[in-house]
Design a protein around this motif. Structure first.
Motif, PDB file in Angstrom:
ATOM      1  N   TYR A   1       0.832  -1.206   0.000  1.00 49.00           N
ATOM      2  CA  TYR A   1       0.000   0.000   0.000  1.00 49.00           C
ATOM      3  C   TYR A   1       0.863   1.250   0.000  1.00 49.00           C
ATOM      4  CZ  TYR A   1      -3.283   3.484   1.859  1.00 49.00           C
ATOM      5  OH  TYR A   1      -4.041   4.612   2.060  1.00 49.00           O
ATOM      6  N   TRP A   2       1.912   1.284   0.831  1.00 48.82           N
ATOM      7  CA  TRP A   2       2.783   2.471   0.896  1.00 48.82           C
ATOM      8  C   TRP A   2       3.574   2.647  -0.393  1.00 48.82           C
ATOM      9  CZ3 TRP A   2       4.336   0.182   6.202  1.00 48.82           C
ATOM     10  CH2 TRP A   2       3.349   0.510   7.130  1.00 48.82           C
TER      11      TRP A   2
ATOM     12  N   HIS B   1       4.628   7.124   3.415  1.00 42.50           N
ATOM     13  CA  HIS B   1       5.113   6.437   4.604  1.00 42.50           C
ATOM     14  C   HIS B   1       4.143   6.682   5.753  1.00 42.50           C
ATOM     15  CE1 HIS B   1       9.039   5.388   2.956  1.00 42.50           C
ATOM     16  NE2 HIS B   1       9.109   6.631   2.455  1.00 42.50           N
ATOM     17  N   PRO B   2       4.042   5.733   6.678  1.00 44.09           N
ATOM     18  CA  PRO B   2       3.232   5.963   7.877  1.00 44.09           C
ATOM     19  C   PRO B   2       3.924   6.980   8.777  1.00 44.09           C
ATOM     20  CG  PRO B   2       4.426   3.923   8.097  1.00 44.09           C
ATOM     21  CD  PRO B   2       4.686   4.402   6.703  1.00 44.09           C
TER      22      PRO B   2
ATOM     23  N   LEU C   1       8.845   1.771   8.147  1.00 45.28           N
ATOM     24  CA  LEU C   1       8.658   0.456   8.744  1.00 45.28           C
ATOM     25  C   LEU C   1       8.982  -0.635   7.734  1.00 45.28           C
ATOM     26  CD1 LEU C   1       5.263   1.205  10.547  1.00 45.28           C
ATOM     27  CD2 LEU C   1       7.533   1.110  11.607  1.00 45.28           C
ATOM     28  N   VAL C   2       9.384  -1.793   8.241  1.00 45.19           N
ATOM     29  CA  VAL C   2       9.672  -2.945   7.395  1.00 45.19           C
ATOM     30  C   VAL C   2       8.626  -4.019   7.651  1.00 45.19           C
ATOM     31  CG1 VAL C   2      12.137  -2.439   7.356  1.00 45.19           C
ATOM     32  CG2 VAL C   2      11.218  -3.963   9.125  1.00 45.19           C
ATOM     33  N   GLN C   3       8.530  -4.983   6.771  1.00 46.32           N
ATOM     34  CA  GLN C   3       7.566  -6.060   6.946  1.00 46.32           C
ATOM     35  C   GLN C   3       7.943  -6.901   8.161  1.00 46.32           C
ATOM     36  OE1 GLN C   3       6.971  -8.470   3.469  1.00 46.32           O
ATOM     37  NE2 GLN C   3       5.779 -10.030   4.544  1.00 46.32           N
TER      38      GLN C   3
ATOM     39  N   GLY D   1      -1.602   6.540   8.459  1.00 44.04           N
ATOM     40  CA  GLY D   1      -1.133   6.183   7.125  1.00 44.04           C
ATOM     41  C   GLY D   1      -1.220   4.719   6.801  1.00 44.04           C
ATOM     42  N   PHE D   2      -1.845   3.892   7.664  1.00 48.08           N
ATOM     43  CA  PHE D   2      -1.991   2.474   7.383  1.00 48.08           C
ATOM     44  C   PHE D   2      -3.187   2.253   6.461  1.00 48.08           C
ATOM     45  CE2 PHE D   2       1.070   2.139  10.590  1.00 48.08           C
ATOM     46  CZ  PHE D   2       1.525   0.832  10.672  1.00 48.08           C
TER      47      PHE D   2
END
Length: 262
Positions: A144-145, A151-152, A188-190, A226-227
């Motif tokens: 999504y980002w 970015h969130p 953020l990372v997965q 931002g999610f």
């Protein structure tokens, strides 16, 4: 103030403060005269003899040894030594430094599902308090980002006095002020991400009404925005707390003026 020390008084100590920033003041306590320089505190260990005067504390002269911050979860750290001159309480040149890992590493940490007020946790044992939680990021949010080229962000409604933000062991931002808002973009990372907030106090308020209610640290919600599915309120997430080690000064006996590791 002009009083006599009671004869039957076996234990006595006194703290005299001058909060005027420009003028010295003279104080008479139990028949003895004392001069307080501007913005200073003196300690009379026995209500008579001077044990400590903040106006006579010197500034840092040199760092004897130092090392960079250690990696998260490392267990290697060593206490530093901070010495006072036995003659006039000025800070000597034998300063030493020690490093603490980023995040939680000591047994004095604890976890609760709420945001706690800084001073209630540290009990004035340290000016520094870690607030740490984990954020699980799905591959859907990563996609999504990338699609939105965005970015969130982290939003903290209100902080006092200083806040520093660490993401996965790296310092990424912060702010300072008297109950100011903090906003910080996150990369953020997965999977799981460690979010560590370091709260720092810069002195304690010592005048005015209801000073005991002022507090420090964080107020209001701590939000992620931002999610894909909207905002996430971190306020009720499990947060782990730990205060950093500090050097605390113990009032000296006649032949001892030591710093001890708290």
């Amino acid at each position: 103030m002009n009083e006599r020390l009671p004869k039957n008084l076996s234990v006595c100590s006194a703290f005299l403060a001058n909060i005027d920033e420009d003028k010295s003041v003279a104080v008479k306590l139990f028949g003895n005269d004392y001069t307080l320089p501007p913005w200073s505190v003196i300690v009379l260990a026995d209500c008579k003899n001077l044990a400590f005067n903040t106006a006579q504390v010197g500034s840092q002269i040199s760092i004897k040894s130092s090392s960079p911050l250690l990696s998260s979860y490392s267990n290697t750290t060593s206490p530093g030594n901070l010495l006072l001159s036995a003659k006039d309480f000025s800070v000597s040149s034998t300063w030493m430094a020690f490093s603490e890992p980023i995040g939680i590493w000591n047994s004095n940490s604890f976890t609760t599902q709420q945001i706690l007020e800084h001073l209630n946790v540290t009990k004035d044992a340290s000016d520094y308090l870690w607030y740490i939680t984990r954020i699980n990021v799905s591959d859907e949010n990563i996609a999504y980002w990338k699609e939105k080229d965005s970015h969130p962000a982290l939003t903290i409604h209100s902080i006092r006095d200083v806040a520093r933000i660490f993401l996965n062991g790296q310092l990424i931002g912060g702010t300072y002020g008297n109950w100011v808002k903090l906003e910080q973009t996150l990369q953020l990372v997965q999977g799981y991400n460690e979010l560590a907030l370091l709260s720092e106090t810069v002195g304690l308020k010592n005048y005015g009404a209801f000073i005991e209610k002022d507090g420090a640290g964080f107020r209001g919600p701590i939000m992620l925005t931002g999610f894909k599915d909207g905002e996430i309120d971190l306020s009720s997430f499990p947060w782990t707390y730990q205060h950093l080690a500090v050097n605390r000064y113990i009032l000296p006996r006649p032949s001892r003026r030591d710093w001890v590791h708290a």
